[in-house]
Motif scaffolding. Sequence first.
Motif, PDB file in Angstrom:
ATOM      1  N   ARG A 136       0.755  -1.148   0.008  1.00  0.00           N
ATOM      2  CA  ARG A 136      -0.034  -0.001   0.087  1.00  0.00           C
ATOM      3  C   ARG A 136       0.891   1.120  -0.021  1.00  0.00           C
ATOM      4  O   ARG A 136       1.902   1.312   0.848  1.00  0.00           O
ATOM      5  N   VAL A 137       0.810   2.179  -0.724  1.00  0.00           N
ATOM      6  CA  VAL A 137       1.385   3.352  -1.126  1.00  0.00           C
ATOM      7  C   VAL A 137       0.617   4.431  -1.310  1.00  0.00           C
ATOM      8  O   VAL A 137      -0.358   4.358  -1.944  1.00  0.00           O
ATOM      9  N   TYR A 138       1.102   5.647  -1.184  1.00  0.00           N
ATOM     10  CA  TYR A 138       0.598   6.876  -1.549  1.00  0.00           C
ATOM     11  C   TYR A 138       1.709   8.050  -1.406  1.00  0.00           C
ATOM     12  O   TYR A 138       2.548   8.024  -0.558  1.00  0.00           O
ATOM     13  N   ASN A 139       1.565   8.742  -2.488  1.00  0.00           N
ATOM     14  CA  ASN A 139       2.820   9.760  -2.790  1.00  0.00           C
ATOM     15  C   ASN A 139       3.962   9.177  -2.543  1.00  0.00           C
ATOM     16  O   ASN A 139       5.034   9.939  -2.080  1.00  0.00           O
ATOM     17  N   ASN A 140       4.359   8.337  -3.268  1.00  0.00           N
ATOM     18  CA  ASN A 140       5.471   7.636  -3.271  1.00  0.00           C
ATOM     19  C   ASN A 140       6.132   7.262  -1.821  1.00  0.00           C
ATOM     20  O   ASN A 140       7.476   7.005  -1.693  1.00  0.00           O
ATOM     21  N   SER A 141       5.388   6.907  -0.905  1.00  0.00           N
ATOM     22  CA  SER A 141       5.689   6.570   0.420  1.00  0.00           C
ATOM     23  C   SER A 141       4.761   5.423   0.689  1.00  0.00           C
ATOM     24  O   SER A 141       3.750   5.437   0.473  1.00  0.00           O
ATOM     25  N   PRO A 142       5.388   4.386   1.558  1.00  0.00           N
ATOM     26  CA  PRO A 142       4.382   3.377   2.207  1.00  0.00           C
ATOM     27  C   PRO A 142       3.472   4.203   2.994  1.00  0.00           C
ATOM     28  O   PRO A 142       3.470   4.998   3.767  1.00  0.00           O
ATOM     29  N   ASP A 143       1.985   3.603   2.880  1.00  0.00           N
ATOM     30  CA  ASP A 143       0.867   4.206   3.562  1.00  0.00           C
ATOM     31  C   ASP A 143      -0.317   3.148   3.653  1.00  0.00           C
ATOM     32  O   ASP A 143      -0.704   2.535   2.566  1.00  0.00           O
ATOM     33  N   GLY A 144      -0.603   2.875   4.961  1.00  0.00           N
ATOM     34  CA  GLY A 144      -1.643   1.788   5.090  1.00  0.00           C
ATOM     35  C   GLY A 144      -2.924   2.237   4.822  1.00  0.00           C
ATOM     36  O   GLY A 144      -3.968   1.190   4.366  1.00  0.00           O
ATOM     37  N   CYS A 145      -3.358   3.289   4.286  1.00  0.00           N
ATOM     38  CA  CYS A 145      -4.417   3.528   3.812  1.00  0.00           C
ATOM     39  C   CYS A 145      -4.464   3.934   2.105  1.00  0.00           C
ATOM     40  O   CYS A 145      -5.356   4.409   1.610  1.00  0.00           O
ATOM     41  N   GLY A 217     -12.510  -0.258   2.925  1.00  0.00           N
ATOM     42  CA  GLY A 217     -13.785   0.179   3.404  1.00  0.00           C
ATOM     43  C   GLY A 217     -14.159  -0.366   4.936  1.00  0.00           C
ATOM     44  O   GLY A 217     -15.083   0.216   5.601  1.00  0.00           O
ATOM     45  N   SER A 218     -13.446  -1.588   5.246  1.00  0.00           N
ATOM     46  CA  SER A 218     -13.551  -2.120   6.311  1.00  0.00           C
ATOM     47  C   SER A 218     -12.848  -1.623   7.486  1.00  0.00           C
ATOM     48  O   SER A 218     -12.915  -2.150   8.687  1.00  0.00           O
ATOM     49  N   SER A 219     -11.926  -1.045   7.220  1.00  0.00           N
ATOM     50  CA  SER A 219     -10.863  -0.486   8.376  1.00  0.00           C
ATOM     51  C   SER A 219     -11.137   0.983   8.800  1.00  0.00           C
ATOM     52  O   SER A 219     -10.994   1.803   8.076  1.00  0.00           O
ATOM     53  N   THR A 220     -11.317   0.709  10.195  1.00  0.00           N
ATOM     54  CA  THR A 220     -11.680   2.001  10.678  1.00  0.00           C
ATOM     55  C   THR A 220     -10.344   3.079  10.933  1.00  0.00           C
ATOM     56  O   THR A 220     -10.548   3.859  11.064  1.00  0.00           O
ATOM     57  N   PRO A 228      -2.901   3.333   9.808  1.00  0.00           N
ATOM     58  CA  PRO A 228      -2.089   2.328  10.214  1.00  0.00           C
ATOM     59  C   PRO A 228      -0.766   2.132   9.508  1.00  0.00           C
ATOM     60  O   PRO A 228      -0.557   2.685   8.610  1.00  0.00           O
ATOM     61  N   ALA A 229      -0.023   1.396  10.126  1.00  0.00           N
ATOM     62  CA  ALA A 229       1.203   0.919   9.358  1.00  0.00           C
ATOM     63  C   ALA A 229       0.834   0.184   7.964  1.00  0.00           C
ATOM     64  O   ALA A 229      -0.340  -0.224   7.928  1.00  0.00           O
ATOM     65  N   ASN A 230       1.844   0.255   7.125  1.00  0.00           N
ATOM     66  CA  ASN A 230       1.672  -0.558   5.803  1.00  0.00           C
ATOM     67  C   ASN A 230       1.461  -1.994   6.004  1.00  0.00           C
ATOM     68  O   ASN A 230       2.616  -2.589   6.308  1.00  0.00           O
ATOM     69  N   ASP A 231       0.389  -2.437   5.664  1.00  0.00           N
ATOM     70  CA  ASP A 231       0.064  -4.009   5.908  1.00  0.00           C
ATOM     71  C   ASP A 231      -0.961  -4.428   5.010  1.00  0.00           C
ATOM     72  O   ASP A 231      -2.194  -3.988   5.569  1.00  0.00           O
ATOM     73  N   GLU A 232      -0.739  -4.848   3.973  1.00  0.00           N
ATOM     74  CA  GLU A 232      -1.997  -5.156   3.187  1.00  0.00           C
ATOM     75  C   GLU A 232      -2.818  -6.528   3.275  1.00  0.00           C
ATOM     76  O   GLU A 232      -3.629  -7.147   2.822  1.00  0.00           O
ATOM     77  N   LEU A 233      -1.971  -7.282   4.485  1.00  0.00           N
ATOM     78  CA  LEU A 233      -2.616  -8.616   4.839  1.00  0.00           C
ATOM     79  C   LEU A 233      -3.733  -8.578   5.580  1.00  0.00           C
ATOM     80  O   LEU A 233      -3.803  -7.788   6.480  1.00  0.00           O
TER      81      LEU A 233
END
Length: 233
Positions: A136-145, A217-220, A228-233
């Motif tokens: 998971r990434v946003y703006n060239n950085s790891p991002d859990g969202c 959508g299920s992640s509060t 949250p920390a970068n974790d797609e699992l």
Amino acid sequence: MVTQGNHEVESLPLGRPFVSYNARWLMPHAESASASNLYYSFDVADGAVHVVMLGSYADFGPGSDQRRWLESDLARVDRRHVGWVVAVVHAPWYSTNVAHDGEGEGMREALESLLYDARVDVVFAGHVHAYERFGRVYNNSPDGCGPVHITVGDGGNREGLSLMFKETSSPMSVFREASFGHGRLRVYNATHARWSWHRNDDSDSTVRDEVWLTSLGSSTGCGPRPCPANDEL
């Protein structure tokens, strides 16, 4: 369901682009309130999955019709009822392959924030004739969202594979391989899906990369920041 690639532009001298594509591939753009056949959206699984097909070779800059349509389309998605939002582009926004390096950067800069704010779960791309999955990434950085970015441009072509990856890869790149293959996204429910990439080079069926995905959508934790920390699992 398709979106255009660079070979469909057909910008011949004194001609109009996308003539053959628009004649042969009529997509449900009107049904999704899009004025162009080059970008549209549709729902599958009784509306549980919303798929946004974007046009890498249609205008996507500030004030463009595509950007205005995308803003409107994503605003209509109610994540209380839509478990998954998936986007498709042609030129990847994230890649460590030498081929077509940076070609998707302009579109990323123009539209990435819209997908991020809408909590798009996965962005699929082609163009580069190899396979690569990012976390998971946003703006060239790891991002859990941010979305998981996956390039599946290795279905087969006359140009051959894009064999050259950069020696120093991005730490966000989880798996990459220059082999012919195909992928499958299997949505189990509103919260969990499994992505698998199948390499076609072998005599037996071979799954080379697979991962469980949890819907944003299920992640509060993916409402207002912090994320949250970068974790797609």
